[in-house]
Design a protein around this motif. Structure first.
Motif, PDB file in Angstrom:
ATOM      1  N   ALA A  14      22.370  97.295 102.401  1.00 52.31           N
ATOM      2  CA  ALA A  14      21.964  96.375 101.335  1.00 52.31           C
ATOM      3  C   ALA A  14      20.443  96.304 101.269  1.00 52.31           C
ATOM      4  CB  ALA A  14      22.562  94.993 101.581  1.00 52.31           C
ATOM      5  N   LEU A  15      19.788  96.288 102.425  1.00 52.37           N
ATOM      6  CA  LEU A  15      18.326  96.278 102.466  1.00 52.37           C
ATOM      7  C   LEU A  15      17.772  97.572 101.896  1.00 52.37           C
ATOM      8  CD1 LEU A  15      19.096  93.982 104.495  1.00 52.37           C
ATOM      9  CD2 LEU A  15      17.047  94.621 105.780  1.00 52.37           C
ATOM     10  N   LYS A  16      18.382  98.678 102.291  1.00 52.30           N
ATOM     11  CA  LYS A  16      17.922  99.982 101.823  1.00 52.30           C
ATOM     12  C   LYS A  16      18.031 100.098 100.309  1.00 52.30           C
ATOM     13  CE  LYS A  16      18.655 104.960 102.418  1.00 52.30           C
ATOM     14  NZ  LYS A  16      19.471 106.010 103.087  1.00 52.30           N
ATOM     15  N   ASN A  17      19.047  99.447  99.736  1.00 50.26           N
ATOM     16  CA  ASN A  17      19.271  99.513  98.285  1.00 50.26           C
ATOM     17  C   ASN A  17      18.475  98.471  97.511  1.00 50.26           C
ATOM     18  OD1 ASN A  17      21.065 101.679  98.548  1.00 50.26           O
ATOM     19  ND2 ASN A  17      22.838 100.329  98.796  1.00 50.26           N
ATOM     20  N   GLY A  18      17.604  97.737  98.199  1.00 50.44           N
ATOM     21  CA  GLY A  18      16.697  96.820  97.508  1.00 50.44           C
ATOM     22  C   GLY A  18      17.199  95.415  97.295  1.00 50.44           C
ATOM     23  N   ALA A  19      18.286  95.009  97.967  1.00 55.62           N
ATOM     24  CA  ALA A  19      18.802  93.652  97.798  1.00 55.62           C
ATOM     25  C   ALA A  19      17.793  92.622  98.315  1.00 55.62           C
ATOM     26  CB  ALA A  19      20.120  93.488  98.551  1.00 55.62           C
ATOM     27  N   GLY A  71       8.462  80.471 117.033  1.00 54.04           N
ATOM     28  CA  GLY A  71       9.222  79.931 118.146  1.00 54.04           C
ATOM     29  C   GLY A  71      10.727  80.096 118.030  1.00 54.04           C
ATOM     30  N   ALA A  72      11.205  80.617 116.898  1.00 58.38           N
ATOM     31  CA  ALA A  72      12.647  80.773 116.703  1.00 58.38           C
ATOM     32  C   ALA A  72      13.216  81.821 117.649  1.00 58.38           C
ATOM     33  CB  ALA A  72      12.933  81.163 115.259  1.00 58.38           C
ATOM     34  N   ARG A  73      14.389  81.555 118.178  1.00 59.88           N
ATOM     35  CA  ARG A  73      15.034  82.489 119.098  1.00 59.88           C
ATOM     36  C   ARG A  73      15.942  83.468 118.355  1.00 59.88           C
ATOM     37  NH1 ARG A  73      15.487  80.445 124.447  1.00 59.88           N
ATOM     38  NH2 ARG A  73      17.681  81.003 124.585  1.00 59.88           N
ATOM     39  N   LEU A  74      16.697  82.958 117.396  1.00 56.84           N
ATOM     40  CA  LEU A  74      17.634  83.796 116.658  1.00 56.84           C
ATOM     41  C   LEU A  74      17.654  83.353 115.204  1.00 56.84           C
ATOM     42  CD1 LEU A  74      19.502  86.116 117.645  1.00 56.84           C
ATOM     43  CD2 LEU A  74      21.384  84.482 117.585  1.00 56.84           C
ATOM     44  N   ALA A  75      17.508  84.298 114.299  1.00 57.13           N
ATOM     45  CA  ALA A  75      17.511  84.007 112.867  1.00 57.13           C
ATOM     46  C   ALA A  75      18.819  84.496 112.253  1.00 57.13           C
ATOM     47  CB  ALA A  75      16.327  84.684 112.188  1.00 57.13           C
ATOM     48  N   ILE A  76      19.094  84.029 111.044  1.00 60.44           N
ATOM     49  CA  ILE A  76      20.283  84.464 110.305  1.00 60.44           C
ATOM     50  C   ILE A  76      19.803  85.177 109.048  1.00 60.44           C
ATOM     51  CG2 ILE A  76      22.434  83.756 109.195  1.00 60.44           C
ATOM     52  CD1 ILE A  76      22.126  81.111 110.869  1.00 60.44           C
ATOM     53  N   LEU A  77      20.099  86.463 108.937  1.00 62.76           N
ATOM     54  CA  LEU A  77      19.667  87.276 107.801  1.00 62.76           C
ATOM     55  C   LEU A  77      20.839  87.434 106.839  1.00 62.76           C
ATOM     56  CD1 LEU A  77      17.411  90.403 107.899  1.00 62.76           C
ATOM     57  CD2 LEU A  77      19.529  90.443 106.580  1.00 62.76           C
ATOM     58  N   VAL A  78      20.635  86.995 105.596  1.00 61.27           N
ATOM     59  CA  VAL A  78      21.709  86.952 104.599  1.00 61.27           C
ATOM     60  C   VAL A  78      21.358  87.842 103.412  1.00 61.27           C
ATOM     61  CG1 VAL A  78      23.093  85.459 103.102  1.00 61.27           C
ATOM     62  CG2 VAL A  78      22.190  84.568 105.277  1.00 61.27           C
ATOM     63  N   THR A  79      22.343  88.621 102.945  1.00 64.94           N
ATOM     64  CA  THR A  79      22.181  89.428 101.739  1.00 64.94           C
ATOM     65  C   THR A  79      23.405  89.252 100.846  1.00 64.94           C
ATOM     66  OG1 THR A  79      23.151  91.356 102.861  1.00 64.94           O
ATOM     67  CG2 THR A  79      20.742  91.198 102.819  1.00 64.94           C
ATOM     68  N   CYS A  80      23.226  89.556  99.570  1.00 61.24           N
ATOM     69  CA  CYS A  80      24.339  89.562  98.621  1.00 61.24           C
ATOM     70  C   CYS A  80      24.140  90.735  97.679  1.00 61.24           C
ATOM     71  CB  CYS A  80      24.399  88.252  97.841  1.00 61.24           C
ATOM     72  SG  CYS A  80      25.824  88.154  96.722  1.00 61.24           S
ATOM     73  N   ASP A  81      25.094  91.658  97.683  1.00 64.57           N
ATOM     74  CA  ASP A  81      25.034  92.811  96.780  1.00 64.57           C
ATOM     75  C   ASP A  81      26.448  93.153  96.349  1.00 64.57           C
ATOM     76  OD1 ASP A  81      26.148  93.952  99.015  1.00 64.57           O
ATOM     77  OD2 ASP A  81      24.600  95.478  99.302  1.00 64.57           O
ATOM     78  N   ALA A  82      26.681  94.379  95.919  1.00 65.22           N
ATOM     79  CA  ALA A  82      28.006  94.780  95.455  1.00 65.22           C
ATOM     80  C   ALA A  82      29.066  94.649  96.545  1.00 65.22           C
ATOM     81  CB  ALA A  82      27.957  96.222  94.947  1.00 65.22           C
ATOM     82  N   GLY A  98      12.554  87.827 100.679  1.00 64.23           N
ATOM     83  CA  GLY A  98      11.795  89.053 100.444  1.00 64.23           C
ATOM     84  C   GLY A  98      12.707  90.251 100.350  1.00 64.23           C
ATOM     85  N   ARG A  99      12.097  91.409 100.231  1.00 66.77           N
ATOM     86  CA  ARG A  99      12.827  92.677 100.248  1.00 66.77           C
ATOM     87  C   ARG A  99      12.273  93.529 101.375  1.00 66.77           C
ATOM     88  NH1 ARG A  99      13.519  91.001  95.024  1.00 66.77           N
ATOM     89  NH2 ARG A  99      15.609  91.409  94.182  1.00 66.77           N
ATOM     90  N   ALA A 100      13.119  94.407 101.910  1.00 63.48           N
ATOM     91  CA  ALA A 100      12.761  95.098 103.142  1.00 63.48           C
ATOM     92  C   ALA A 100      12.754  96.610 102.995  1.00 63.48           C
ATOM     93  CB  ALA A 100      13.729  94.695 104.253  1.00 63.48           C
ATOM     94  N   GLU A 101      11.960  97.212 103.850  1.00 63.14           N
ATOM     95  CA  GLU A 101      11.950  98.662 104.048  1.00 63.14           C
ATOM     96  C   GLU A 101      12.738  98.938 105.326  1.00 63.14           C
ATOM     97  OE1 GLU A 101       8.953 101.886 106.084  1.00 63.14           O
ATOM     98  OE2 GLU A 101       8.337  99.799 105.751  1.00 63.14           O
ATOM     99  N   PHE A 103      13.952  97.506 110.312  1.00 61.52           N
ATOM    100  CA  PHE A 103      13.506  97.075 108.985  1.00 61.52           C
ATOM    101  C   PHE A 103      12.229  96.264 109.098  1.00 61.52           C
ATOM    102  CE2 PHE A 103      16.394  93.724 110.416  1.00 61.52           C
ATOM    103  CZ  PHE A 103      15.674  92.569 110.160  1.00 61.52           C
ATOM    104  N   ALA A 104      11.444  96.312 108.025  1.00 57.89           N
ATOM    105  CA  ALA A 104      10.237  95.496 107.873  1.00 57.89           C
ATOM    106  C   ALA A 104      10.403  94.712 106.581  1.00 57.89           C
ATOM    107  CB  ALA A 104       8.991  96.375 107.808  1.00 57.89           C
ATOM    108  N   LEU A 105      10.440  93.393 106.683  1.00 58.35           N
ATOM    109  CA  LEU A 105      10.687  92.532 105.532  1.00 58.35           C
ATOM    110  C   LEU A 105       9.398  91.804 105.170  1.00 58.35           C
ATOM    111  CD1 LEU A 105      13.786  90.299 104.979  1.00 58.35           C
ATOM    112  CD2 LEU A 105      11.514  89.499 104.380  1.00 58.35           C
ATOM    113  N   SER A 106       8.850  92.132 104.027  1.00 55.01           N
ATOM    114  CA  SER A 106       7.644  91.471 103.541  1.00 55.01           C
ATOM    115  C   SER A 106       8.050  90.163 102.861  1.00 55.01           C
ATOM    116  CB  SER A 106       6.914  92.382 102.553  1.00 55.01           C
ATOM    117  OG  SER A 106       5.741  91.761 102.074  1.00 55.01           O
ATOM    118  N   ILE A 107       7.592  89.047 103.401  1.00 54.11           N
ATOM    119  CA  ILE A 107       7.981  87.741 102.872  1.00 54.11           C
ATOM    120  C   ILE A 107       7.281  87.478 101.540  1.00 54.11           C
ATOM    121  CG2 ILE A 107       7.908  85.248 103.272  1.00 54.11           C
ATOM    122  CD1 ILE A 107       8.032  85.846 106.267  1.00 54.11           C
ATOM    123  N   THR A 108       8.059  87.103 100.550  1.00 47.53           N
ATOM    124  CA  THR A 108       7.504  86.769  99.236  1.00 47.53           C
ATOM    125  C   THR A 108       7.516  85.256  98.978  1.00 47.53           C
ATOM    126  OG1 THR A 108       9.677  87.095  98.223  1.00 47.53           O
ATOM    127  CG2 THR A 108       8.174  88.985  98.240  1.00 47.53           C
TER     128      THR A 108
END
Length: 213
Positions: A67-72, A21-32, A112-115, A162-167
């Motif tokens: 960042a997703l592509k690099n495996g963050a 039911g969520a309308r908008l999510a916030i996607l956060v990453t941290c890398d170099a 998770g991590r994404a493709e 992107f496809a993010l598999s939830i862990t």
């Protein structure tokens, strides 16, 4: 997410319903490159992967997709209903005055991590599904196929999917479970009487909790 045991939401079905039911999510990453965050509509596929899969897309000009592509590792925040809780709602205020303001809210964090992908057919399927989801309640839904095909192809060239598999999923349902029944009822009554629809929705959620108990 800091979650005392009495606020923990562990029911997977409830978590999935809130995500759906969520309308908008916030996607956060941290890398170099440091912390990055994007506000994105997402598709939720509970039947895919061990703990479900999230699909979305970035503008290609948004560097966060790298960042997703690099495996963050990715954290996705799904904010839920929320309401300010005034100390005046508590009967305990009149008894001893030892009360302070707080906030009631629902929230989910998914990890998770994404493709990432740029295949146009896959992107077309993604944006079509997202569009159909959010147009479905309109009397005359707009569809991606309504736009010229060459224009859509140009738009697809400007995004990265992107496809993010939830862990891991964390859910928090903070609705005064740590207060006495009298104080919780006072909050529920106070929010129900509010002119703010968000407050009344939180009061309804609190009433649902009583029914479940």
């Amino acid at each position: 997410m800091y979650t005392p045991s009495y606020f923990k939401e562990a029911d997977v079905a409830s978590l999935h319903t809130q995500i759906e039911g969520a309308r908008l999510a916030i996607l956060v990453t941290c890398d170099a490159s440091g912390l990055q965050a994007s506000h994105l509509p997402l598709l939720f596929r509970p039947e895919e992967g061990e703990h479900a899969t999230l699909y979305g897309h970035f503008a290609k000009a948004n560097p966060q997709w790298k960042a997703l592509k690099n495996g963050a590792e990715v954290m996705v925040i799904f904010p839920g209903a929320d309401a300010y809780i005034s100390p005046s709602f508590y009967p305990a205020k009149a008894e001893h005055g030892k009360v302070v303001p707080t906030w009631n809210y629902l929230a989910i964090h998914a990890y998770g991590r994404a493709e990432v992908f740029t295949d146009h057919q896959r992107l077309l399927a993604l944006v079509s599904a997202l569009t159909d989801k959010h147009e479905s309640r309109r009397p005359t839904p707009w569809a991606v196929a309504d736009a010229p095909a060459d224009y859509i192809e140009k738009m697809l060239s400007a995004i990265v999917g992107f496809a993010l598999s939830i862990t891991r999923l964390e859910g928090k349902r903070k609705l005064n479970q740590n207060r006495s029944a009298e104080d919780a009822a006072g909050v529920r009554d106070g929010l129900t009487a509010s002119g703010d629809a968000n407050d009344r929705h939180v009061a309804h959620l609190m009433s649902q909790g009583d029914s479940d108990a």
